[in-house]
Design a protein around this motif. Structure first.
Motif, PDB file in Angstrom:
ATOM      1  N   PHE A  16       0.827  -1.202   0.000  1.00  0.00           N
ATOM      2  CA  PHE A  16       0.000   0.000   0.000  1.00  0.00           C
ATOM      3  C   PHE A  16       0.867   1.260   0.000  1.00  0.00           C
ATOM      4  CE2 PHE A  16      -2.979  -3.013   2.322  1.00  0.00           C
ATOM      5  CZ  PHE A  16      -3.670  -3.332   1.163  1.00  0.00           C
ATOM      6  N   ALA A  17       2.045   1.165   0.646  1.00  0.00           N
ATOM      7  CA  ALA A  17       2.975   2.293   0.620  1.00  0.00           C
ATOM      8  C   ALA A  17       3.457   2.563  -0.800  1.00  0.00           C
ATOM      9  CB  ALA A  17       4.165   2.011   1.545  1.00  0.00           C
ATOM     10  N   MET A  18       3.788   1.499  -1.539  1.00  0.00           N
ATOM     11  CA  MET A  18       4.228   1.667  -2.917  1.00  0.00           C
ATOM     12  C   MET A  18       3.116   2.264  -3.777  1.00  0.00           C
ATOM     13  SD  MET A  18       6.387   1.616  -5.300  1.00  0.00           S
ATOM     14  CE  MET A  18       7.803   0.783  -4.584  1.00  0.00           C
ATOM     15  N   LEU A  19       1.893   1.790  -3.603  1.00  0.00           N
ATOM     16  CA  LEU A  19       0.769   2.333  -4.363  1.00  0.00           C
ATOM     17  C   LEU A  19       0.550   3.811  -4.030  1.00  0.00           C
ATOM     18  CD1 LEU A  19      -1.708  -0.678  -4.044  1.00  0.00           C
ATOM     19  CD2 LEU A  19      -0.382  -0.009  -6.061  1.00  0.00           C
ATOM     20  N   ALA A  20       0.727   4.149  -2.756  1.00  0.00           N
ATOM     21  CA  ALA A  20       0.596   5.551  -2.355  1.00  0.00           C
ATOM     22  C   ALA A  20       1.705   6.403  -2.977  1.00  0.00           C
ATOM     23  CB  ALA A  20       0.636   5.665  -0.834  1.00  0.00           C
ATOM     24  N   MET A  21       2.921   5.849  -3.011  1.00  0.00           N
ATOM     25  CA  MET A  21       4.046   6.591  -3.576  1.00  0.00           C
ATOM     26  C   MET A  21       3.853   6.820  -5.072  1.00  0.00           C
ATOM     27  SD  MET A  21       6.798   8.014  -2.513  1.00  0.00           S
ATOM     28  CE  MET A  21       7.968   9.031  -3.407  1.00  0.00           C
ATOM     29  N   LEU A  22       3.377   5.804  -5.781  1.00  0.00           N
ATOM     30  CA  LEU A  22       3.127   5.960  -7.213  1.00  0.00           C
ATOM     31  C   LEU A  22       2.085   7.040  -7.469  1.00  0.00           C
ATOM     32  CD1 LEU A  22       3.102   2.209  -8.343  1.00  0.00           C
ATOM     33  CD2 LEU A  22       4.885   3.910  -8.765  1.00  0.00           C
ATOM     34  N   ALA A  23       1.046   7.077  -6.630  1.00  0.00           N
ATOM     35  CA  ALA A  23       0.026   8.123  -6.767  1.00  0.00           C
ATOM     36  C   ALA A  23       0.621   9.491  -6.454  1.00  0.00           C
ATOM     37  CB  ALA A  23      -1.152   7.819  -5.833  1.00  0.00           C
ATOM     38  N   LYS A  28      -1.487  12.652  -7.606  1.00  0.00           N
ATOM     39  CA  LYS A  28      -2.885  12.264  -7.381  1.00  0.00           C
ATOM     40  C   LYS A  28      -3.070  12.138  -5.874  1.00  0.00           C
ATOM     41  CE  LYS A  28      -3.202   9.763 -11.781  1.00  0.00           C
ATOM     42  NZ  LYS A  28      -3.407   8.442 -12.439  1.00  0.00           N
ATOM     43  N   TRP A  29      -3.215  13.302  -5.226  1.00  0.00           N
ATOM     44  CA  TRP A  29      -3.171  13.344  -3.769  1.00  0.00           C
ATOM     45  C   TRP A  29      -4.331  12.603  -3.125  1.00  0.00           C
ATOM     46  CZ3 TRP A  29       1.512  14.341  -3.611  1.00  0.00           C
ATOM     47  CH2 TRP A  29       2.119  15.374  -4.325  1.00  0.00           C
ATOM     48  N   ASP A  30      -5.512  12.681  -3.723  1.00  0.00           N
ATOM     49  CA  ASP A  30      -6.653  11.979  -3.146  1.00  0.00           C
ATOM     50  C   ASP A  30      -6.409  10.477  -3.130  1.00  0.00           C
ATOM     51  OD1 ASP A  30      -6.703  11.967  -5.925  1.00  0.00           O
ATOM     52  OD2 ASP A  30      -8.893  11.994  -6.073  1.00  0.00           O
ATOM     53  N   LEU A  31      -5.867   9.931  -4.233  1.00  0.00           N
ATOM     54  CA  LEU A  31      -5.583   8.498  -4.306  1.00  0.00           C
ATOM     55  C   LEU A  31      -4.457   8.126  -3.356  1.00  0.00           C
ATOM     56  CD1 LEU A  31      -6.196   5.801  -5.655  1.00  0.00           C
ATOM     57  CD2 LEU A  31      -4.586   6.421  -7.482  1.00  0.00           C
ATOM     58  N   MET A  32      -3.451   8.981  -3.276  1.00  0.00           N
ATOM     59  CA  MET A  32      -2.334   8.714  -2.362  1.00  0.00           C
ATOM     60  C   MET A  32      -2.833   8.569  -0.938  1.00  0.00           C
ATOM     61  SD  MET A  32       0.805  11.140  -1.140  1.00  0.00           S
ATOM     62  CE  MET A  32      -0.283  11.858   0.115  1.00  0.00           C
ATOM     63  N   PHE A  33      -3.663   9.518  -0.504  1.00  0.00           N
ATOM     64  CA  PHE A  33      -4.141   9.466   0.872  1.00  0.00           C
ATOM     65  C   PHE A  33      -5.105   8.309   1.104  1.00  0.00           C
ATOM     66  CE2 PHE A  33      -2.669  13.932   1.257  1.00  0.00           C
ATOM     67  CZ  PHE A  33      -1.924  13.779   2.413  1.00  0.00           C
ATOM     68  N   LEU A  34      -5.847   7.923   0.096  1.00  0.00           N
ATOM     69  CA  LEU A  34      -6.711   6.748   0.254  1.00  0.00           C
ATOM     70  C   LEU A  34      -5.870   5.503   0.524  1.00  0.00           C
ATOM     71  CD1 LEU A  34      -9.448   7.304  -2.483  1.00  0.00           C
ATOM     72  CD2 LEU A  34      -9.801   7.239  -0.004  1.00  0.00           C
ATOM     73  N   TRP A  35      -4.756   5.348  -0.198  1.00  0.00           N
ATOM     74  CA  TRP A  35      -3.876   4.209   0.056  1.00  0.00           C
ATOM     75  C   TRP A  35      -3.231   4.315   1.435  1.00  0.00           C
ATOM     76  CZ3 TRP A  35      -4.987   0.155  -2.297  1.00  0.00           C
ATOM     77  CH2 TRP A  35      -5.261   0.104  -3.664  1.00  0.00           C
ATOM     78  N   LEU A  36      -2.870   5.526   1.845  1.00  0.00           N
ATOM     79  CA  LEU A  36      -2.289   5.696   3.174  1.00  0.00           C
ATOM     80  C   LEU A  36      -3.298   5.388   4.270  1.00  0.00           C
ATOM     81  CD1 LEU A  36      -0.040   8.889   2.853  1.00  0.00           C
ATOM     82  CD2 LEU A  36       0.654   6.485   2.868  1.00  0.00           C
ATOM     83  N   VAL A  37      -4.563   5.714   4.027  1.00  0.00           N
ATOM     84  CA  VAL A  37      -5.606   5.373   5.000  1.00  0.00           C
ATOM     85  C   VAL A  37      -5.753   3.855   5.095  1.00  0.00           C
ATOM     86  CG1 VAL A  37      -8.091   5.469   5.464  1.00  0.00           C
ATOM     87  CG2 VAL A  37      -6.864   7.546   4.841  1.00  0.00           C
ATOM     88  N   VAL A  38      -5.685   3.171   3.951  1.00  0.00           N
ATOM     89  CA  VAL A  38      -5.743   1.708   3.967  1.00  0.00           C
ATOM     90  C   VAL A  38      -4.568   1.148   4.782  1.00  0.00           C
ATOM     91  CG1 VAL A  38      -5.606  -0.384   2.574  1.00  0.00           C
ATOM     92  CG2 VAL A  38      -6.973   1.548   1.778  1.00  0.00           C
ATOM     93  N   ALA A  39      -3.376   1.692   4.551  1.00  0.00           N
ATOM     94  CA  ALA A  39      -2.202   1.257   5.314  1.00  0.00           C
ATOM     95  C   ALA A  39      -2.369   1.558   6.800  1.00  0.00           C
ATOM     96  CB  ALA A  39      -0.943   1.946   4.769  1.00  0.00           C
ATOM     97  N   PHE A  40      -3.004   2.684   7.107  1.00  0.00           N
ATOM     98  CA  PHE A  40      -3.266   3.077   8.493  1.00  0.00           C
ATOM     99  C   PHE A  40      -4.184   2.060   9.171  1.00  0.00           C
ATOM    100  CE2 PHE A  40      -5.657   5.644  11.647  1.00  0.00           C
ATOM    101  CZ  PHE A  40      -4.604   6.177  12.374  1.00  0.00           C
TER     102      PHE A  40
END
Length: 226
Positions: A16-23, A28-40
């Motif tokens: 999920f960190a890698m997916l957030a980094m790619l975003a 694509k800040w909204d997508l990045m934070f969605l992945w970070l929330v999933v990781a959270f």
């Protein structure tokens, strides 16, 4: 086998960190934070699971604490710092100052063996820059306000102020745990609507963030009666 699956579950945080980094690279800040929330969410679940299935005894070949710290540094520190730097919210040297302070101070904090208190809280601000960055993206304050906030929290990492763990800190857990769940909900909502300034999620983020930030200090000011 169940203990091993807990480690595998924790390791999904790296994905999920890698997916957030790619975003984040694509801004694509909204997508990045969605992945970070999933990781959270994963980070909030794996700890209780590790204790439930006693991973230290039944899957000792893998160091769950080390695995968790590696992923936490990526999702709590490195990616949020990168996002703040690339966000366009800073002027001149201030963006460089922010990423240097966040990454350097957090590296020292994560290696500090004194970070936990006797009641399973944190001694000093626990480097939750993902939460800070999300609130900053939602509210978009003046860059000087962000600079002061980052500086104050970086200093707070190394002073004897208490910050609760919403799951492991027993005192006020009946309030703290729902507050953490509410923060996660509002964070996902804010990211989902691309930080629309008209969204009520922003008010929820402010209220829950203030509680999670200051509850530990309040406990220090109001110690339990023996």
């Amino acid at each position: 086998m169940q203990a091993l699956f807990v480690h595998l579950f924790t390791a999904t945080g790296a994905v999920f960190a890698m997916l957030a980094m790619l975003a984040a690279v694509d801004e694509k800040w909204d997508l990045m934070f969605l992945w970070l929330v999933v990781a959270f969410v994963v980070d909030g679940i794996d700890g209780p699971l590790a204790r439930r299935f006693n991973v230290k005894e039944y899957a000792p070949a893998f160091d769950g604490v080390l695995l968790d710290l590696i992923i936490d540094y990526l999702t709590y520190v490195f990616i949020p710092a990168f996002a703040l730097f690339k966000s366009g919210l800073f002027e001149g040297w201030t963006g460089w100052f922010v990423i240097i302070v966040i990454t350097f101070a957090s590296a020292m904090y994560f290696a500090d063996t004194r970070m936990k208190t006797k009641d399973n809280s944190f001694s000093g601000f626990p480097g939750c820059w993902n939460m800070v960055a999300l609130v900053v993206f939602a509210l978009e304050p003046n860059f000087w306000i962000i600079l002061v906030l980052v500086s104050a929290l970086a200093i707070a990492m190394f002073v004897p102020l208490k910050f609760i763990h919403p799951v492991r800190t027993a005192r006020w857990r009946a309030v703290s745990f729902p507050m953490a769940l509410a923060w996660t909900f509002f964070a996902g909502w804010a990211a989902w609507v691309d930080f629309d300034p008209q969204s009520w999620a922003h008010w929820g983020l402010v209220v829950t963030s203030l509680y999670l930030l200051f509850a530990g200090v309040a406990q220090q000011l109001m110690p339990e009666k023996q």
